[in-house]
Design a protein around this motif. Structure first.
Motif, short mmCIF file in Angstrom:
data_model
loop_
_atom_site.label_atom_id
_atom_site.label_comp_id
_atom_site.label_asym_id
_atom_site.label_seq_id
_atom_site.Cartn_x
_atom_site.Cartn_y
_atom_site.Cartn_z
N PHE A 130 0.75 -1.28 0.04
CA PHE A 130 -0.21 0.17 0.05
C PHE A 130 0.88 1.20 0.03
O PHE A 130 0.40 2.35 -0.34
N ASN A 131 2.20 1.18 0.52
CA ASN A 131 3.08 2.31 0.30
C ASN A 131 3.43 2.68 -0.79
O ASN A 131 4.35 3.52 -1.19
N GLU A 132 3.59 1.70 -1.91
CA GLU A 132 4.30 1.58 -3.03
C GLU A 132 3.19 1.91 -4.25
O GLU A 132 2.61 0.72 -4.74
N ARG A 133 2.94 3.11 -4.92
CA ARG A 133 1.81 3.04 -5.58
C ARG A 133 2.21 2.30 -7.08
O ARG A 133 1.04 2.07 -7.73
N ASP A 134 3.35 2.44 -7.42
CA ASP A 134 3.45 1.50 -8.86
C ASP A 134 2.79 0.17 -8.54
O ASP A 134 2.43 -0.39 -9.54
N SER A 135 3.12 -0.55 -7.30
CA SER A 135 2.75 -1.70 -7.08
C SER A 135 1.30 -1.91 -7.20
O SER A 135 0.83 -2.97 -7.67
N LEU A 136 0.56 -0.75 -6.75
CA LEU A 136 -0.95 -1.05 -6.76
C LEU A 136 -1.33 -0.94 -8.05
O LEU A 136 -2.27 -1.61 -8.54
N ALA A 137 -0.65 -0.08 -9.10
CA ALA A 137 -1.22 0.17 -10.00
C ALA A 137 -1.11 -1.05 -11.16
O ALA A 137 -1.88 -1.74 -11.73
N ARG A 138 -0.08 -1.98 -10.78
CA ARG A 138 0.26 -3.34 -11.50
C ARG A 138 -0.94 -4.25 -10.65
O ARG A 138 -1.63 -5.09 -11.51
N ALA A 139 -1.34 -4.12 -9.55
CA ALA A 139 -2.15 -5.16 -8.98
C ALA A 139 -3.63 -4.91 -9.34
O ALA A 139 -4.36 -6.04 -9.37
N GLU A 152 -5.22 3.36 1.82
CA GLU A 152 -6.84 3.42 0.90
C GLU A 152 -6.69 4.33 -0.14
O GLU A 152 -7.46 4.02 -1.09
N LYS A 153 -6.07 5.35 0.15
CA LYS A 153 -6.20 6.58 -0.83
C LYS A 153 -5.37 6.10 -2.08
O LYS A 153 -5.76 6.13 -3.33
N ASN A 154 -4.34 5.44 -1.79
CA ASN A 154 -3.49 4.86 -2.80
C ASN A 154 -4.07 3.95 -3.66
O ASN A 154 -4.11 3.88 -4.89
N LEU A 155 -4.73 2.92 -2.80
CA LEU A 155 -5.16 1.94 -3.77
C LEU A 155 -6.37 2.60 -4.49
O LEU A 155 -6.69 2.17 -5.69
N ALA A 156 -7.26 3.36 -4.03
CA ALA A 156 -8.52 3.80 -4.50
C ALA A 156 -8.19 4.47 -5.85
O ALA A 156 -8.84 4.28 -6.89
N GLN A 157 -6.87 5.29 -5.57
CA GLN A 157 -6.72 6.16 -6.82
C GLN A 157 -6.24 5.21 -7.98
O GLN A 157 -6.47 5.64 -9.26
N ALA A 158 -5.23 4.35 -7.53
CA ALA A 158 -5.00 3.17 -8.66
C ALA A 158 -6.41 2.38 -9.17
O ALA A 158 -6.38 2.45 -10.47
N ALA A 159 -7.08 2.27 -8.23
CA ALA A 159 -8.30 1.45 -8.70
C ALA A 159 -9.03 2.35 -9.90
O ALA A 159 -9.72 1.88 -10.75
N LYS A 160 -9.16 3.73 -9.53
CA LYS A 160 -9.99 4.59 -10.25
C LYS A 160 -9.39 4.62 -11.94
O LYS A 160 -10.06 4.42 -12.65
N GLN A 161 -8.05 4.81 -11.71
CA GLN A 161 -7.28 4.90 -13.10
C GLN A 161 -7.51 3.55 -13.98
O GLN A 161 -7.68 3.70 -15.10
N ALA A 162 -7.64 2.36 -13.33
CA ALA A 162 -7.81 1.15 -13.88
C ALA A 162 -9.41 0.89 -14.37
O ALA A 162 -9.52 -0.54 -14.80
N GLY A 163 -10.23 1.62 -13.71
CA GLY A 163 -11.62 1.33 -14.27
C GLY A 163 -12.35 0.36 -13.22
O GLY A 163 -13.32 -0.04 -13.71
N VAL A 164 -11.83 0.23 -12.10
CA VAL A 164 -12.33 -0.88 -11.10
C VAL A 164 -13.85 -0.06 -10.72
O VAL A 164 -13.91 1.02 -10.64
N ARG A 165 -14.94 -1.12 -10.66
CA ARG A 165 -16.17 -0.56 -10.52
C ARG A 165 -16.81 -0.33 -8.96
O ARG A 165 -17.63 0.17 -8.87
#
Ligand SMILES: NC(=O)c1ccc[n+]([C@@H]2O[C@H](COP(=O)([O-])OP(=O)(O)OC[C@H]3O[C@@H](n4cnc5c(N)ncnc54)[C@H](OP(=O)(O)O)[C@@H]3O)[C@@H](O)[C@H]2O)c1
Length: 281
Positions: free
Chosen positions: A49-58, A78-91
């Motif tokens: 959760f501290n590494e945004r690049d890893s979340l973008a891949r996940a 959770e902000k890091n996760l949610a922002q990566a999720a938004k970018q990836a189109g998670v619903r």
């Protein structure tokens, strides 16, 4: 594809196995792939959760997420996760939060989760919030004193609370991740009966087949015990005031949500004790 974070922990492991049993494609996130011991049917992904690049891949190619964050960093994690999720189109995100009083009596742990919840809401992604009370598996903290002395020390006095089986929390999460109608909902989750520590100890004693004694202690002694067990002081500071809430009888409410969402009764503390008796012998 469903991403499960916290996939190596108490609740996340159960979410993984229940999603697999439901025939879903699962990606399981861990910081340490070598140690994770994940089911061979999951797609394992290294993420922190501290590494945004890893979340973008996940989150790549993921539709829904089980979000399990913990500690004072919950808001930023959770902000890091949610922002990566938004970018990836998670619903849809199903977030594990915690019960924690009303607006006036919010405990610190719930406040950490509220920050995470806000961060997800800001993205506009569909959200389901799980609000469990104390886990039955917290009884595992008594392992050492039970094995060594046949005693359980607690500062909860005669206060009752309805502990919840982690498998039931995972069952609600699995329903929310695999069926429609759960977005925008918050689910308070408790076990089926409010029990004092003395009652839990009696049930555990029957399951283990060994006499056990409950020793009530004060908050200061509890604080010392938690520190000795290696608990971080921030968490101790969060947990000790919660004991007063329990002693005052404010944590005893039983919710029917598990039955309502899963269509079957919640597991009892006796069920949990039978399944886990070996851990105390
Ligand atoms: N215990 C209770 O009574 C209770 C009651 C209500 C709510 N809760 C909530 O339940 C949650 C804890 O659930 P649990 O007991 O299932 O957790 P747990 O068994 O302690 O597992 C923690 C999980 O988080 C992962 N993790 C830790 N730090 C991470 C990081 N920086 N990045 C990515 N992953 C990380 C770990 O994965 P790796 O080590 O594999 O990376 C592990 O899978 C907390 O949010 C707590 O507030 C607990």
């Amino acid at each position: 594809m469903i991403l499960v974070t916290g996939a190596t922990g108490t609740v996340g492991r159960e979410v993984v196995s229940q999603l697999l049993a439901a025939g879903k494609k699962v990606r399981a996130m861990t910081r340490n792939l070598a140690k994770a011991r994940l089911d061979s049917r999951v797609e394992a992904v290294k993420g922190d959760f501290n590494e945004r690049d890893s979340l973008a891949r996940a989150v790549e190619g993921v539709e829904r997420i089980f979000s399990l964050t913990l500690g004072p960093q919950t808001g930023i994690h959770e902000k890091n996760l949610a922002q990566a999720a938004k970018q990836a189109g998670v619903r849809h995100i199903v977030k594990l939060s915690a019960m924690g009083g009303d607006e006036q009596t919010r405990n610190v742990i719930r406040k950490w989760h509220d920050e995470g919840e806000r961060a997800i809401r800001e993205t506009g992604i569909g959200l389901t919030v799980l609000l469990p009370g104390a886990f039955m598996s917290n009884a595992l903290h008594w392992r050492e004193s039970i094995r060594a002395q046949g005693k359980v020390f607690s500062n909860y006095g005669d206060g009752k609370l309805p502990p919840v089986h982690p498998r039931d929390i995972a069952a609600v999460a699995t329903r929310a991740l695999t069926s429609d109608g759960h977005e925008g909902k918050s689910y308070p989750l408790s076990g089926p009966e409010a029990l004092s520590i003395a009652e839990q100890v009696e049930i555990l004693s029957g399951a283990i087949g060994k006499p056990l004694e409950y020793i009530p202690i004060n908050d200061e002694a509890a604080r010392v015990g938690m520190a000795k067990a290696g608990m971080p002081s921030l968490l101790i500071d969060a947990l000790v005031p919660f004991a007063q809430f329990i002693r005052d009888g404010k944590a005893a409410r039983v919710f029917q949500t598990i039955q309502e969402v899963t269509g079957r009764p919640a597991f009892t503390f006796s069920d949990w004790a039978r399944e886990n008796a070996a851990a105390f012998r």
